[in-house]
Scaffold this motif. Structure first.
Motif, PDB file in Angstrom:
ATOM      1  N   LEU A 151       0.821  -1.212   0.000  1.00 48.78           N
ATOM      2  CA  LEU A 151       0.000   0.000   0.000  1.00 48.78           C
ATOM      3  C   LEU A 151       0.854   1.261   0.000  1.00 48.78           C
ATOM      4  CD1 LEU A 151      -2.824  -0.973   2.531  1.00 48.78           C
ATOM      5  CD2 LEU A 151      -2.858  -1.119   0.036  1.00 48.78           C
ATOM      6  N   ASN A 152       2.078   1.168   0.505  1.00 50.35           N
ATOM      7  CA  ASN A 152       2.945   2.347   0.545  1.00 50.35           C
ATOM      8  C   ASN A 152       3.408   2.751  -0.851  1.00 50.35           C
ATOM      9  OD1 ASN A 152       2.876   2.677   3.371  1.00 50.35           O
ATOM     10  ND2 ASN A 152       4.466   1.135   3.654  1.00 50.35           N
ATOM     11  N   THR A 153       3.804   1.772  -1.639  1.00 48.95           N
ATOM     12  CA  THR A 153       4.288   2.058  -2.997  1.00 48.95           C
ATOM     13  C   THR A 153       3.199   1.883  -4.049  1.00 48.95           C
ATOM     14  OG1 THR A 153       5.022  -0.244  -3.279  1.00 48.95           O
ATOM     15  CG2 THR A 153       6.609   1.331  -2.372  1.00 48.95           C
ATOM     16  N   LYS A 154       2.033   1.395  -3.634  1.00 43.35           N
ATOM     17  CA  LYS A 154       0.930   1.112  -4.559  1.00 43.35           C
ATOM     18  C   LYS A 154       1.393   0.182  -5.683  1.00 43.35           C
ATOM     19  CE  LYS A 154      -2.877   4.307  -4.315  1.00 43.35           C
ATOM     20  NZ  LYS A 154      -3.776   5.168  -5.095  1.00 43.35           N
ATOM     21  N   THR A 155       1.878  -0.977  -5.302  1.00 40.51           N
ATOM     22  CA  THR A 155       2.297  -1.983  -6.273  1.00 40.51           C
ATOM     23  C   THR A 155       1.751  -3.352  -5.877  1.00 40.51           C
ATOM     24  OG1 THR A 155       4.364  -2.344  -5.046  1.00 40.51           O
ATOM     25  CG2 THR A 155       4.439  -0.813  -6.928  1.00 40.51           C
ATOM     26  N   LEU A 156       1.439  -4.130  -6.877  1.00 39.57           N
ATOM     27  CA  LEU A 156       1.116  -5.544  -6.696  1.00 39.57           C
ATOM     28  C   LEU A 156       2.150  -6.318  -7.502  1.00 39.57           C
ATOM     29  CD1 LEU A 156      -0.468  -8.119  -6.066  1.00 39.57           C
ATOM     30  CD2 LEU A 156      -2.028  -7.527  -7.944  1.00 39.57           C
ATOM     31  N   THR A 157       2.987  -7.075  -6.806  1.00 44.18           N
ATOM     32  CA  THR A 157       4.062  -7.822  -7.459  1.00 44.18           C
ATOM     33  C   THR A 157       3.823  -9.307  -7.254  1.00 44.18           C
ATOM     34  OG1 THR A 157       5.598  -6.011  -6.993  1.00 44.18           O
ATOM     35  CG2 THR A 157       6.549  -8.117  -7.649  1.00 44.18           C
ATOM     36  N   LEU A 158       3.874 -10.066  -8.358  1.00 42.67           N
ATOM     37  CA  LEU A 158       3.674 -11.511  -8.300  1.00 42.67           C
ATOM     38  C   LEU A 158       4.905 -12.193  -8.879  1.00 42.67           C
ATOM     39  CD1 LEU A 158       0.824 -10.097  -9.666  1.00 42.67           C
ATOM     40  CD2 LEU A 158      -0.044 -12.239  -8.745  1.00 42.67           C
ATOM     41  N   LYS A 159       5.500 -13.098  -8.096  1.00 44.14           N
ATOM     42  CA  LYS A 159       6.656 -13.861  -8.553  1.00 44.14           C
ATOM     43  C   LYS A 159       6.298 -15.342  -8.522  1.00 44.14           C
ATOM     44  CE  LYS A 159      10.109 -10.467  -7.135  1.00 44.14           C
ATOM     45  NZ  LYS A 159      11.389 -10.221  -6.433  1.00 44.14           N
ATOM     46  N   SER A 160       6.577 -16.030  -9.626  1.00 42.61           N
ATOM     47  CA  SER A 160       6.179 -17.431  -9.716  1.00 42.61           C
ATOM     48  C   SER A 160       7.273 -18.272 -10.363  1.00 42.61           C
ATOM     49  CB  SER A 160       4.886 -17.570 -10.529  1.00 42.61           C
ATOM     50  OG  SER A 160       5.064 -17.071 -11.846  1.00 42.61           O
ATOM     51  N   CYS A 161       7.188 -19.568 -10.070  1.00 45.20           N
ATOM     52  CA  CYS A 161       8.152 -20.524 -10.623  1.00 45.20           C
ATOM     53  C   CYS A 161       7.457 -21.873 -10.768  1.00 45.20           C
ATOM     54  CB  CYS A 161       9.366 -20.642  -9.703  1.00 45.20           C
ATOM     55  SG  CYS A 161      10.615 -21.792 -10.293  1.00 45.20           S
ATOM     56  N   ASN A 162       7.732 -22.555 -11.856  1.00 45.38           N
ATOM     57  CA  ASN A 162       7.110 -23.861 -12.077  1.00 45.38           C
ATOM     58  C   ASN A 162       7.711 -24.913 -11.149  1.00 45.38           C
ATOM     59  OD1 ASN A 162       9.544 -23.597 -13.781  1.00 45.38           O
ATOM     60  ND2 ASN A 162       9.048 -25.685 -14.438  1.00 45.38           N
ATOM     61  N   LEU A 163       6.846 -25.786 -10.639  1.00 46.27           N
ATOM     62  CA  LEU A 163       7.280 -26.894  -9.789  1.00 46.27           C
ATOM     63  C   LEU A 163       7.386 -28.190 -10.584  1.00 46.27           C
ATOM     64  CD1 LEU A 163       5.056 -26.173  -6.641  1.00 46.27           C
ATOM     65  CD2 LEU A 163       7.429 -25.482  -7.038  1.00 46.27           C
ATOM     66  N   THR A 164       6.583 -28.300 -11.626  1.00 44.77           N
ATOM     67  CA  THR A 164       6.552 -29.511 -12.439  1.00 44.77           C
ATOM     68  C   THR A 164       7.596 -29.430 -13.557  1.00 44.77           C
ATOM     69  OG1 THR A 164       4.178 -29.617 -12.018  1.00 44.77           O
ATOM     70  CG2 THR A 164       5.041 -31.050 -13.744  1.00 44.77           C
ATOM     71  N   TYR A 165       8.332 -30.508 -13.756  1.00 48.11           N
ATOM     72  CA  TYR A 165       9.355 -30.602 -14.809  1.00 48.11           C
ATOM     73  C   TYR A 165      10.442 -29.531 -14.658  1.00 48.11           C
ATOM     74  CZ  TYR A 165       5.390 -33.125 -16.832  1.00 48.11           C
ATOM     75  OH  TYR A 165       4.336 -33.979 -17.030  1.00 48.11           O
ATOM     76  N   SER A 166      10.674 -29.072 -13.441  1.00 53.14           N
ATOM     77  CA  SER A 166      11.649 -28.001 -13.238  1.00 53.14           C
ATOM     78  C   SER A 166      13.084 -28.478 -13.470  1.00 53.14           C
ATOM     79  CB  SER A 166      11.514 -27.431 -11.825  1.00 53.14           C
ATOM     80  OG  SER A 166      11.690 -28.456 -10.845  1.00 53.14           O
ATOM     81  N   ASN A 167      13.299 -29.797 -13.492  1.00 55.51           N
ATOM     82  CA  ASN A 167      14.637 -30.311 -13.786  1.00 55.51           C
ATOM     83  C   ASN A 167      14.947 -30.256 -15.282  1.00 55.51           C
ATOM     84  OD1 ASN A 167      12.608 -32.295 -14.137  1.00 55.51           O
ATOM     85  ND2 ASN A 167      14.187 -33.896 -14.265  1.00 55.51           N
ATOM     86  N   ILE A 168      13.909 -30.024 -16.102  1.00 53.97           N
ATOM     87  CA  ILE A 168      14.091 -29.961 -17.552  1.00 53.97           C
ATOM     88  C   ILE A 168      13.883 -28.543 -18.080  1.00 53.97           C
ATOM     89  CG2 ILE A 168      13.181 -30.769 -19.771  1.00 53.97           C
ATOM     90  CD1 ILE A 168      12.501 -33.396 -18.369  1.00 53.97           C
TER      91      ILE A 168
END
Length: 230
Positions: free
Chosen positions: A86-103
């Motif tokens: 709310l201070n910076t008025k930002t919505l940040t989403l960080k994601s990473c795949n869990l499936t097949y992550s070794n490939i």
């Protein structure tokens, strides 16, 4: 490694876009997202930041040559951690795949913020994905990364359309709520004015009644005061 970048505008205020984000999936256009489960949600920094962790389940077509390499099914899972500040008025989403992550490993960052040219009415969407394939043959790595970049491009187009449809619904609810609040406020003001008018009428009526009683019984009051003086 391949890099995918994308940005666009939404013709809605940041507050509405942030609220709509929690209702983004499922929608009729982004059908590849079949489930979203909230794993964790907490407020930090004196309630100024909302941190959420979600598990996103995706089902989409995968080329046969990739399926021959990885095996399994076309259902995959993604871990997402989001922060509403709310201070910076930002919505940040960080994601990473869990499936097949070794490939194939995909790190994605999405950011929503008030548009610098019209912060009160528009929201800027920024997206970046780092895509890295792991295989013994460089040509196969390149092909997997190129396919992933194209898939991101296709999903980004569908994702914007799908989110727009969700935003329309949220915006309408937002307007209805504001209209209800305005009506409620006007109703309260009217009731207060009615109470004030009623109180004034009662006061005036009391004054008139008192004056009438006093005028009719003036001689009695006068005689009583004389007796008191003697």
């Amino acid at each position: 490694m391949k890099l995918f970048q994308n940005s666009c505008d939404f013709e809605y205020p940041w507050e509405q876009v942030t609220a709509a984000n929690w209702k983004k999936y499922p929608n009729a256009i982004s059908t590849h997202v079949i489930a979203v489960d909230v794993l964790r949600r907490e407020l930090i920094d004196d309630g100024n930041k909302l941190v959420s962790e979600r598990l996103i389940t995706i089902k989409q077509g995968v080329p046969r040559w990739i399926m021959m390499m990885v095996g399994g099914s076309n259902v995959s899972h993604v871990r997402e951690v989001s922060t509403v500040d709310l201070n910076t008025k930002t919505l940040t989403l960080k994601s990473c795949n869990l499936t097949y992550s070794n490939i194939l490993r995909v790190f994605e960052t999405v950011k929503y913020s008030p548009h610098p040219e019209d912060p009160a009415n528009r929201t800027l969407f920024e997206q970046e994905a780092q895509i890295t394939a792991y295989a013994a043959i460089t040509k196969i790595c390149n092909k997997m990364e190129e396919w992933s970049v194209q898939r991101f491009h296709d999903n980004a187009m569908k994702g914007k359309k799908g989110f727009e449809s969700v935003l329309e619904v949220v915006s309408e609810h937002w307007r209805q709520r504001e209209h209800y609040v305005d009506d409620l406020g006007n109703s309260l003001v009217n009731k207060v004015e009615d109470l004030k008018a009623t109180a004034e009428d009662m006061m005036q009526g009391t004054e008139k009644t008192s004056s009438y009683i006093f005028s009719r019984n003036y001689n009695i009051f006068k005689a009583a005061f004389k007796q008191g003086e003697t």
